[in-house]
Design a protein around this motif. Sequence first.
Motif, PDB file in Angstrom:
ATOM      1  N   HIS A  90       0.759  -1.265  -0.103  1.00 19.04           N
ATOM      2  CA  HIS A  90       0.073   0.136  -0.241  1.00 19.04           C
ATOM      3  C   HIS A  90       0.730   1.152   0.013  1.00 19.04           C
ATOM      4  CE1 HIS A  90      -4.148  -1.760   1.537  1.00 19.04           C
ATOM      5  NE2 HIS A  90      -3.736  -2.627   0.674  1.00 19.04           N
ATOM      6  N   SER A  91       2.079   1.102   0.678  1.00 17.05           N
ATOM      7  CA  SER A  91       3.077   2.124   0.620  1.00 17.05           C
ATOM      8  C   SER A  91       3.485   2.630  -0.690  1.00 17.05           C
ATOM      9  CB  SER A  91       4.322   2.027   1.385  1.00 17.05           C
ATOM     10  OG  SER A  91       3.713   1.691   2.826  1.00 17.05           O
ATOM     11  N   ALA A  92       3.300   1.734  -1.511  1.00 18.03           N
ATOM     12  CA  ALA A  92       3.553   1.818  -3.022  1.00 18.03           C
ATOM     13  C   ALA A  92       2.428   2.007  -3.904  1.00 18.03           C
ATOM     14  CB  ALA A  92       4.469   0.754  -3.668  1.00 18.03           C
ATOM     15  N   GLN A  93       1.353   2.055  -3.156  1.00 13.89           N
ATOM     16  CA  GLN A  93       0.054   2.277  -3.895  1.00 13.89           C
ATOM     17  C   GLN A  93      -0.470   1.213  -4.734  1.00 13.89           C
ATOM     18  OE1 GLN A  93       1.879   5.128  -5.548  1.00 13.89           O
ATOM     19  NE2 GLN A  93       2.462   5.939  -3.713  1.00 13.89           N
ATOM     20  N   LEU A  94       0.125  -0.084  -4.491  1.00 15.49           N
ATOM     21  CA  LEU A  94      -0.401  -1.222  -5.066  1.00 15.49           C
ATOM     22  C   LEU A  94      -1.708  -1.623  -4.436  1.00 15.49           C
ATOM     23  CD1 LEU A  94       2.383  -3.670  -6.255  1.00 15.49           C
ATOM     24  CD2 LEU A  94       1.467  -1.466  -7.225  1.00 15.49           C
ATOM     25  N   SER A  95      -2.814  -2.209  -5.168  1.00 17.57           N
ATOM     26  CA  SER A  95      -3.903  -2.501  -4.653  1.00 17.57           C
ATOM     27  C   SER A  95      -3.778  -4.008  -4.021  1.00 17.57           C
ATOM     28  CB  SER A  95      -5.163  -2.524  -5.510  1.00 17.57           C
ATOM     29  OG  SER A  95      -6.358  -2.909  -5.096  1.00 17.57           O
ATOM     30  N   ALA A  96      -3.562  -3.979  -2.710  1.00 15.90           N
ATOM     31  CA  ALA A  96      -3.240  -5.441  -2.206  1.00 15.90           C
ATOM     32  C   ALA A  96      -4.315  -5.738  -1.019  1.00 15.90           C
ATOM     33  CB  ALA A  96      -1.813  -5.498  -1.631  1.00 15.90           C
TER      34      ALA A  96
ATOM     35  N   PRO B  39     -13.236  11.146  -1.137  1.00 12.80           N
ATOM     36  CA  PRO B  39     -13.424  10.181  -0.953  1.00 12.80           C
ATOM     37  C   PRO B  39     -13.304   9.067  -1.933  1.00 12.80           C
ATOM     38  CG  PRO B  39     -15.400  11.499  -0.449  1.00 12.80           C
ATOM     39  CD  PRO B  39     -14.170  12.244  -1.058  1.00 12.80           C
ATOM     40  N   GLU B  40     -13.458   9.276  -3.226  1.00 15.46           N
ATOM     41  CA  GLU B  40     -12.965   8.216  -4.210  1.00 15.46           C
ATOM     42  C   GLU B  40     -11.626   8.218  -4.274  1.00 15.46           C
ATOM     43  OE1 GLU B  40     -14.026  11.302  -4.659  1.00 15.46           O
ATOM     44  OE2 GLU B  40     -13.707  12.243  -6.647  1.00 15.46           O
ATOM     45  N   VAL B  41     -10.741   9.206  -4.093  1.00 15.04           N
ATOM     46  CA  VAL B  41      -9.288   9.283  -3.972  1.00 15.04           C
ATOM     47  C   VAL B  41      -8.893   8.267  -2.912  1.00 15.04           C
ATOM     48  CG1 VAL B  41      -6.899  10.350  -4.166  1.00 15.04           C
ATOM     49  CG2 VAL B  41      -8.954  11.246  -5.540  1.00 15.04           C
ATOM     50  N   ARG B  42      -9.288   8.620  -1.668  1.00 15.90           N
ATOM     51  CA  ARG B  42      -8.962   7.886  -0.364  1.00 15.90           C
ATOM     52  C   ARG B  42      -9.169   6.431  -0.557  1.00 15.90           C
ATOM     53  NH1 ARG B  42      -7.829  10.372   4.542  1.00 15.90           N
ATOM     54  NH2 ARG B  42      -8.414   8.308   5.211  1.00 15.90           N
ATOM     55  N   SER B  43     -10.388   5.884  -1.503  1.00 22.56           N
ATOM     56  CA  SER B  43     -10.575   4.441  -1.502  1.00 22.56           C
ATOM     57  C   SER B  43      -9.660   3.770  -2.338  1.00 22.56           C
ATOM     58  CB  SER B  43     -11.918   4.235  -1.703  1.00 22.56           C
ATOM     59  OG  SER B  43     -12.290   4.677  -3.133  1.00 22.56           O
ATOM     60  N   ARG B  44      -8.954   4.463  -3.157  1.00 19.90           N
ATOM     61  CA  ARG B  44      -7.848   4.023  -4.137  1.00 19.90           C
ATOM     62  C   ARG B  44      -6.681   4.044  -3.317  1.00 19.90           C
ATOM     63  NH1 ARG B  44      -4.471   1.707  -5.311  1.00 19.90           N
ATOM     64  NH2 ARG B  44      -3.715   1.034  -7.161  1.00 19.90           N
ATOM     65  N   LEU B  45      -6.077   5.165  -2.898  1.00 17.47           N
ATOM     66  CA  LEU B  45      -4.875   5.220  -2.283  1.00 17.47           C
ATOM     67  C   LEU B  45      -4.876   4.734  -0.973  1.00 17.47           C
ATOM     68  CD1 LEU B  45      -3.722   9.006  -2.917  1.00 17.47           C
ATOM     69  CD2 LEU B  45      -3.179   6.777  -4.434  1.00 17.47           C
ATOM     70  N   PRO B  65      -2.842   6.965   8.456  1.00 19.39           N
ATOM     71  CA  PRO B  65      -2.044   8.101   8.544  1.00 19.39           C
ATOM     72  C   PRO B  65      -0.723   7.901   7.990  1.00 19.39           C
ATOM     73  CG  PRO B  65      -3.353   7.653  10.496  1.00 19.39           C
ATOM     74  CD  PRO B  65      -3.563   6.431   9.630  1.00 19.39           C
ATOM     75  N   GLU B  66      -0.033   6.876   8.232  1.00 25.32           N
ATOM     76  CA  GLU B  66       1.757   6.515   7.992  1.00 25.32           C
ATOM     77  C   GLU B  66       1.305   6.673   6.540  1.00 25.32           C
ATOM     78  OE1 GLU B  66       4.072   3.799   9.846  1.00 25.32           O
ATOM     79  OE2 GLU B  66       2.466   3.594  11.609  1.00 25.32           O
ATOM     80  N   LEU B  67       0.528   5.900   5.820  1.00 21.51           N
ATOM     81  CA  LEU B  67       0.305   5.944   4.212  1.00 21.51           C
ATOM     82  C   LEU B  67       0.227   7.299   3.766  1.00 21.51           C
ATOM     83  CD1 LEU B  67      -1.806   2.559   3.888  1.00 21.51           C
ATOM     84  CD2 LEU B  67       0.630   2.879   3.296  1.00 21.51           C
ATOM     85  N   PHE B  68      -0.675   8.112   4.239  1.00 25.60           N
ATOM     86  CA  PHE B  68      -0.994   9.457   3.857  1.00 25.60           C
ATOM     87  C   PHE B  68       0.439  10.173   4.085  1.00 25.60           C
ATOM     88  CE2 PHE B  68      -2.509  13.744   4.676  1.00 25.60           C
ATOM     89  CZ  PHE B  68      -3.836  13.878   3.824  1.00 25.60           C
ATOM     90  N   ALA B  69       1.072  10.100   5.194  1.00 25.50           N
ATOM     91  CA  ALA B  69       2.487  10.746   5.278  1.00 25.50           C
ATOM     92  C   ALA B  69       3.277  10.384   4.506  1.00 25.50           C
ATOM     93  CB  ALA B  69       2.998  10.512   6.762  1.00 25.50           C
ATOM     94  N   LEU B  70       3.629   9.254   3.967  1.00 25.18           N
ATOM     95  CA  LEU B  70       4.510   8.926   2.951  1.00 25.18           C
ATOM     96  C   LEU B  70       4.225   9.467   1.577  1.00 25.18           C
ATOM     97  CD1 LEU B  70       4.373   5.041   3.333  1.00 25.18           C
ATOM     98  CD2 LEU B  70       6.606   6.653   3.651  1.00 25.18           C
ATOM     99  N   ALA B 113       1.214   7.952  -7.757  1.00 22.77           N
ATOM    100  CA  ALA B 113       0.173   8.262  -6.866  1.00 22.77           C
ATOM    101  C   ALA B 113      -0.764   9.330  -7.868  1.00 22.77           C
ATOM    102  CB  ALA B 113       0.661   9.161  -5.505  1.00 22.77           C
ATOM    103  N   ALA B 114       0.068  10.139  -8.360  1.00 26.27           N
ATOM    104  CA  ALA B 114      -0.666  11.327  -9.150  1.00 26.27           C
ATOM    105  C   ALA B 114      -1.299  10.675 -10.047  1.00 26.27           C
ATOM    106  CB  ALA B 114       0.335  12.254  -9.859  1.00 26.27           C
ATOM    107  N   ARG B 115      -1.051   9.668 -10.851  1.00 29.32           N
ATOM    108  CA  ARG B 115      -1.979   9.001 -11.908  1.00 29.32           C
ATOM    109  C   ARG B 115      -3.104   8.336 -11.311  1.00 29.32           C
ATOM    110  NH1 ARG B 115       0.575   4.847 -14.668  1.00 29.32           N
ATOM    111  NH2 ARG B 115      -0.178   5.399 -16.622  1.00 29.32           N
ATOM    112  N   LEU B 116      -2.891   7.650  -9.967  1.00 28.14           N
ATOM    113  CA  LEU B 116      -4.238   6.948  -9.583  1.00 28.14           C
ATOM    114  C   LEU B 116      -5.113   8.175  -9.018  1.00 28.14           C
ATOM    115  CD1 LEU B 116      -2.122   4.466  -7.324  1.00 28.14           C
ATOM    116  CD2 LEU B 116      -3.465   4.085  -9.520  1.00 28.14           C
ATOM    117  N   VAL B 117      -4.420   9.189  -8.356  1.00 29.17           N
ATOM    118  CA  VAL B 117      -5.635  10.327  -8.011  1.00 29.17           C
ATOM    119  C   VAL B 117      -6.267  10.778  -9.289  1.00 29.17           C
ATOM    120  CG1 VAL B 117      -5.754  12.688  -7.403  1.00 29.17           C
ATOM    121  CG2 VAL B 117      -4.249  11.074  -6.148  1.00 29.17           C
ATOM    122  N   LEU B 118      -5.570  11.056 -10.429  1.00 33.08           N
ATOM    123  CA  LEU B 118      -6.490  11.440 -11.803  1.00 33.08           C
ATOM    124  C   LEU B 118      -7.414  10.371 -12.072  1.00 33.08           C
ATOM    125  CD1 LEU B 118      -3.340  13.186 -13.628  1.00 33.08           C
ATOM    126  CD2 LEU B 118      -5.405  14.148 -12.889  1.00 33.08           C
TER     127      LEU B 118
END
Lengths: 103, 185
Positions: A90-96, B39-45, B65-70, B113-118
């Motif tokens: 998830h840190s690398a944004q992979l869906s896992a 919301p739609e971005v949070r559920s993907r990231l 919160p840790e993923l958000f910080a990364l 991350a930017a590509r996934l957000v879009l």
Amino acid sequence: MSPFASHAAAAEPGVIEEVETRTSLARPWNVIVHDDPITLMTYVTMTLQKVFGYSQDKAHGMMMDVHSKGRAIVWTGAREQAELYVFKLHSAQLSATLEQVED
Amino acid sequence: MQPVVAPRPDGGITMLFLPTDLSDLLLGLPAILDSDDRPEVRSRLYPAPSDDEEANADWERLMVPELFALIASARDVMARDLETLELTRDHPVGGRLDIPPEHSSAWISGLNAARLVLGAIHGIDADDMADDAVFLEDGERARAIVLVHLLGELQGVMIEVASRPPYEIDDTRYDADDTPDEPTE
């Protein structure tokens, strides 16, 4: 019981709790990566190499499984380690996700 | 002048001769990553890791919160590197962006991350990604899909550079005969 809560809060001692713990420890957990149309295939391969230390060939093969089948098991083992791997993915944004191996 | 994406011997990347429209797209990357509370971005990231609701609630509380910080950290690294591009954006030969090798991981992750957000904001799916006709279309969504492709090209180059073995200096070009003569009195 939630696996994450189990690390943070002490459970009430009791027979039922002990039985549940034994049951959950008996079966290993799968770490599963799901396909994503936006994430680059090379990025998935690179991430699997970094997170698990897999060879380029093995990581590429797993990535192709994810791409062609929609999901692939990339690791199986103890729950705590599986949770750590899911966090790294998830840190690398992979869906896992993780799920317990069925009996 | 055509834009150039040049891998550096040290593992970094230099982008030269960037036209203003391309510079502006890159300068907009931090703002794209700032959209991760939708919301739609949070559920993907920050997806739920299992079908156990209680476990997912703990994950949301302890891990997200840790993923958000990364992602915020990657965003900050990108924003700092983009300061050079901001300064050179209007230069007659085009803008310049230098990405040092130690920032490579942040950029690769941040671009992903930017590509996934879009993708999440505009509901981009596999059919959209495979449809070349989008390059001829107009509109916000079509532009977002083109940007996803463009950022993917850059991310692909960075992954390729990061995957190369360390640069080795070819010292076979020099031999004893090349040693400068001793100075004569």
